[in-house]
Design a protein around this motif. Structure first.
Motif, PDB file in Angstrom:
ATOM      1  N   TYR A  94       0.961  -1.130  -0.059  1.00 58.23           N
ATOM      2  CA  TYR A  94       0.038   0.105  -0.098  1.00 58.23           C
ATOM      3  C   TYR A  94       0.898   1.339  -0.003  1.00 58.23           C
ATOM      4  O   TYR A  94       2.038   1.225   0.429  1.00 58.23           O
ATOM      5  CB  TYR A  94      -0.896   0.040   1.240  1.00 58.23           C
ATOM      6  CG  TYR A  94      -1.767  -1.284   1.555  1.00 58.23           C
ATOM      7  CD1 TYR A  94      -2.227  -2.064   0.223  1.00 58.23           C
ATOM      8  CD2 TYR A  94      -2.289  -1.481   2.802  1.00 58.23           C
ATOM      9  CE1 TYR A  94      -3.035  -3.104   0.504  1.00 58.23           C
ATOM     10  CE2 TYR A  94      -3.118  -2.659   2.837  1.00 58.23           C
ATOM     11  CZ  TYR A  94      -3.367  -3.425   1.804  1.00 58.23           C
ATOM     12  OH  TYR A  94      -4.091  -4.654   2.058  1.00 58.23           O
ATOM     13  N   ARG A  95       0.490   2.346  -0.715  1.00 57.11           N
ATOM     14  CA  ARG A  95       1.202   3.482  -0.521  1.00 57.11           C
ATOM     15  C   ARG A  95       0.239   4.703  -0.899  1.00 57.11           C
ATOM     16  O   ARG A  95      -0.891   4.557  -1.243  1.00 57.11           O
ATOM     17  CB  ARG A  95       2.184   3.426  -1.720  1.00 57.11           C
ATOM     18  CG  ARG A  95       1.692   3.519  -3.216  1.00 57.11           C
ATOM     19  CD  ARG A  95       2.792   3.276  -4.395  1.00 57.11           C
ATOM     20  NE  ARG A  95       2.275   3.394  -5.420  1.00 57.11           N
ATOM     21  CZ  ARG A  95       1.789   2.131  -6.034  1.00 57.11           C
ATOM     22  NH1 ARG A  95       1.894   0.967  -5.405  1.00 57.11           N
ATOM     23  NH2 ARG A  95       1.233   2.124  -7.344  1.00 57.11           N
ATOM     24  N   VAL A  96       0.686   6.014  -0.560  1.00 55.15           N
ATOM     25  CA  VAL A  96       0.087   7.201  -0.511  1.00 55.15           C
ATOM     26  C   VAL A  96       0.758   8.011  -1.321  1.00 55.15           C
ATOM     27  O   VAL A  96       2.099   8.020  -1.298  1.00 55.15           O
ATOM     28  CB  VAL A  96      -0.329   7.574   0.819  1.00 55.15           C
ATOM     29  CG1 VAL A  96       0.882   7.865   1.644  1.00 55.15           C
ATOM     30  CG2 VAL A  96      -1.272   8.889   0.757  1.00 55.15           C
ATOM     31  N   VAL A  97       0.152   9.002  -2.177  1.00 55.43           N
ATOM     32  CA  VAL A  97       0.916  10.098  -2.891  1.00 55.43           C
ATOM     33  C   VAL A  97      -0.075  11.334  -2.642  1.00 55.43           C
ATOM     34  O   VAL A  97      -1.299  11.403  -2.727  1.00 55.43           O
ATOM     35  CB  VAL A  97       0.896   9.625  -4.512  1.00 55.43           C
ATOM     36  CG1 VAL A  97       1.514  10.843  -5.137  1.00 55.43           C
ATOM     37  CG2 VAL A  97       1.763   8.608  -4.685  1.00 55.43           C
ATOM     38  N   LYS A  98       0.606  12.546  -2.547  1.00 56.38           N
ATOM     39  CA  LYS A  98      -0.182  13.813  -2.644  1.00 56.38           C
ATOM     40  C   LYS A  98      -0.072  14.541  -3.711  1.00 56.38           C
ATOM     41  O   LYS A  98       0.999  14.583  -4.387  1.00 56.38           O
ATOM     42  CB  LYS A  98       0.560  14.497  -1.589  1.00 56.38           C
ATOM     43  CG  LYS A  98      -0.334  15.931  -1.094  1.00 56.38           C
ATOM     44  CD  LYS A  98       0.000  16.726  -0.221  1.00 56.38           C
ATOM     45  CE  LYS A  98      -0.817  18.049  -0.003  1.00 56.38           C
ATOM     46  NZ  LYS A  98      -0.830  18.714   1.190  1.00 56.38           N
ATOM     47  N   LYS A  99      -1.384  14.794  -4.382  1.00 50.44           N
ATOM     48  CA  LYS A  99      -1.429  15.478  -5.688  1.00 50.44           C
ATOM     49  C   LYS A  99      -2.225  16.816  -5.352  1.00 50.44           C
ATOM     50  O   LYS A  99      -3.498  16.617  -5.169  1.00 50.44           O
ATOM     51  CB  LYS A  99      -2.052  14.682  -6.767  1.00 50.44           C
ATOM     52  CG  LYS A  99      -1.374  13.414  -7.044  1.00 50.44           C
ATOM     53  CD  LYS A  99      -2.118  12.850  -8.110  1.00 50.44           C
ATOM     54  CE  LYS A  99      -1.067  11.525  -8.422  1.00 50.44           C
ATOM     55  NZ  LYS A  99      -1.737  10.856  -9.551  1.00 50.44           N
ATOM     56  N   GLY A 100      -1.555  17.865  -5.248  1.00 51.37           N
ATOM     57  CA  GLY A 100      -2.313  19.087  -5.065  1.00 51.37           C
ATOM     58  C   GLY A 100      -2.910  19.170  -3.730  1.00 51.37           C
ATOM     59  O   GLY A 100      -2.293  18.970  -2.751  1.00 51.37           O
ATOM     60  N   VAL A 113      -8.310   5.089  -3.682  1.00 49.48           N
ATOM     61  CA  VAL A 113      -8.880   5.752  -2.900  1.00 49.48           C
ATOM     62  C   VAL A 113      -8.336   7.422  -2.718  1.00 49.48           C
ATOM     63  O   VAL A 113      -7.142   7.580  -2.314  1.00 49.48           O
ATOM     64  CB  VAL A 113      -8.794   5.314  -1.185  1.00 49.48           C
ATOM     65  CG1 VAL A 113      -9.757   6.049  -0.381  1.00 49.48           C
ATOM     66  CG2 VAL A 113      -9.418   3.879  -1.388  1.00 49.48           C
ATOM     67  N   VAL A 114      -9.191   8.416  -2.751  1.00 51.28           N
ATOM     68  CA  VAL A 114      -8.915   9.630  -2.835  1.00 51.28           C
ATOM     69  C   VAL A 114      -9.612  10.614  -1.710  1.00 51.28           C
ATOM     70  O   VAL A 114     -10.774  10.404  -1.493  1.00 51.28           O
ATOM     71  CB  VAL A 114      -9.217  10.425  -4.257  1.00 51.28           C
ATOM     72  CG1 VAL A 114      -8.981  11.925  -4.245  1.00 51.28           C
ATOM     73  CG2 VAL A 114      -8.688   9.642  -5.283  1.00 51.28           C
ATOM     74  N   MET A 115      -8.821  11.309  -1.111  1.00 49.84           N
ATOM     75  CA  MET A 115      -9.344  12.275  -0.090  1.00 49.84           C
ATOM     76  C   MET A 115      -9.044  13.385  -0.064  1.00 49.84           C
ATOM     77  O   MET A 115      -7.902  13.869  -0.547  1.00 49.84           O
ATOM     78  CB  MET A 115      -8.795  11.745   1.337  1.00 49.84           C
ATOM     79  CG  MET A 115      -9.504  10.433   1.868  1.00 49.84           C
ATOM     80  SD  MET A 115      -9.337  10.218   3.614  1.00 49.84           S
ATOM     81  CE  MET A 115     -10.434  11.257   4.542  1.00 49.84           C
ATOM     82  N   THR A 116      -9.846  14.529  -0.253  1.00 47.24           N
ATOM     83  CA  THR A 116      -9.601  16.066  -0.274  1.00 47.24           C
ATOM     84  C   THR A 116      -9.420  16.514   1.024  1.00 47.24           C
ATOM     85  O   THR A 116     -10.270  16.539   1.856  1.00 47.24           O
ATOM     86  CB  THR A 116     -10.410  16.614  -1.331  1.00 47.24           C
ATOM     87  OG1 THR A 116     -10.851  15.822  -2.362  1.00 47.24           O
ATOM     88  CG2 THR A 116     -10.452  18.038  -1.554  1.00 47.24           C
ATOM     89  N   GLU A 117      -8.505  17.418   1.072  1.00 47.17           N
ATOM     90  CA  GLU A 117      -8.463  18.526   2.196  1.00 47.17           C
ATOM     91  C   GLU A 117      -9.447  19.373   2.494  1.00 47.17           C
ATOM     92  O   GLU A 117     -10.128  19.798   1.620  1.00 47.17           O
ATOM     93  CB  GLU A 117      -7.121  19.532   2.052  1.00 47.17           C
ATOM     94  CG  GLU A 117      -5.849  18.706   2.352  1.00 47.17           C
ATOM     95  CD  GLU A 117      -4.677  19.678   1.943  1.00 47.17           C
ATOM     96  OE1 GLU A 117      -4.827  20.732   1.623  1.00 47.17           O
ATOM     97  OE2 GLU A 117      -3.407  19.221   1.782  1.00 47.17           O
ATOM     98  N   GLU A 118      -9.976  19.069   3.562  1.00 42.50           N
ATOM     99  CA  GLU A 118     -11.109  19.952   4.027  1.00 42.50           C
ATOM    100  C   GLU A 118     -10.689  21.379   4.593  1.00 42.50           C
ATOM    101  O   GLU A 118      -9.495  21.632   4.372  1.00 42.50           O
ATOM    102  CB  GLU A 118     -12.190  19.181   5.265  1.00 42.50           C
ATOM    103  CG  GLU A 118     -12.512  18.029   4.757  1.00 42.50           C
ATOM    104  CD  GLU A 118     -13.304  17.301   5.945  1.00 42.50           C
ATOM    105  OE1 GLU A 118     -13.402  18.130   7.153  1.00 42.50           O
ATOM    106  OE2 GLU A 118     -13.418  16.229   5.988  1.00 42.50           O
ATOM    107  N   ASP A 119     -11.598  22.430   4.766  1.00 36.89           N
ATOM    108  CA  ASP A 119     -11.110  23.664   5.343  1.00 36.89           C
ATOM    109  C   ASP A 119     -10.491  23.701   6.729  1.00 36.89           C
ATOM    110  O   ASP A 119     -11.357  22.807   7.529  1.00 36.89           O
ATOM    111  CB  ASP A 119     -12.410  24.595   5.347  1.00 36.89           C
ATOM    112  CG  ASP A 119     -13.428  24.209   5.840  1.00 36.89           C
ATOM    113  OD1 ASP A 119     -13.583  23.022   5.943  1.00 36.89           O
ATOM    114  OD2 ASP A 119     -14.233  24.983   6.674  1.00 36.89           O
ATOM    115  N   GLY A 120      -9.347  24.063   7.045  1.00 41.33           N
ATOM    116  CA  GLY A 120      -8.744  23.751   8.248  1.00 41.33           C
ATOM    117  C   GLY A 120      -7.884  22.656   8.447  1.00 41.33           C
ATOM    118  O   GLY A 120      -7.364  22.491   9.429  1.00 41.33           O
TER     119      GLY A 120
END
Length: 178
Positions: A94-100, A113-120
């Protein structure tokens, strides 16, 4: 008697606290947090300290006293230093990459699986097996970290999955067999 509720909260330099009725607003170098305190509690700013008082010694007021003081103290800590939860992705390829402002996780499913940054909330990815969830609101940081861990919780036989750094996974033995 609430020992925690009686402790005053020190206001660090660069932090501004305003109390308007039951609404407490804390402004600091990392941002601003606002919270409504329970109507039974009274929050006062006295010099460089915040005091949380209760009007009487009823059971409900006693139980809310320490909680209210801790919530306000967490707000002050959050706007000065912030909070961080560190997660570790262990084994299994398993691995993780940050895109934007998103993190893309390959967790062994047929899709990413994609998670987006929320406000804060911000994500930091120091390497392919670690994710840091950062923010000023302690409750929100913990909730997002728990949701991220829930995408592939560690399983008890091999220990593969997403876990908090320092978390111990109870391992089970496999088949007993003859």
């Amino acid at each position: 008697m609430s020992r925690i509720g009686l402790k005053p909260i020190a206001i660090p330099a660069g932090v501004k606290v305003t109390v308007n009725g039951n609404t407490v607003t804390v402004q600091g170098p990392k941002g601003t947090l606002t919270r409504n305190v329970h109507p039974l509690m009274q929050v006062e700013v006295a010099g460089a300290e915040i005091l949380v008082k209760r009007p009487n010694d009823e059971k409900e007021a006693k139980s809310l006293h320490g909680l209210s003081r801790t919530l306000v103290a967490n707000m002050v800590e959050g706007v000065t230093n912030g909070y961080k939860k560190e997660l570790e992705i262990s084994e299994g390829g398993y691995r993780v990459v940050k895109k934007g402002n998103q993190i893309v996780m390959n967790l062994g499913y047929s899709h990413d699986v994609v998670m987006t940054e929320e406000d804060g909330i911000t994500f930091e990815v120091p390497d392919a097996n670690h994710v840091n969830v950062c923010g000023i609101d302690k409750q929100k940081v913990g909730q997002v970290a728990a949701e991220l861990r829930g995408k592939r919780p560690p399983e008890p036989y091999l220990g593969k999955g997403i876990k908090y750094v320092g978390e111990r996974i109870r391992r089970k033995s496999g088949k007993a067999g003859k």
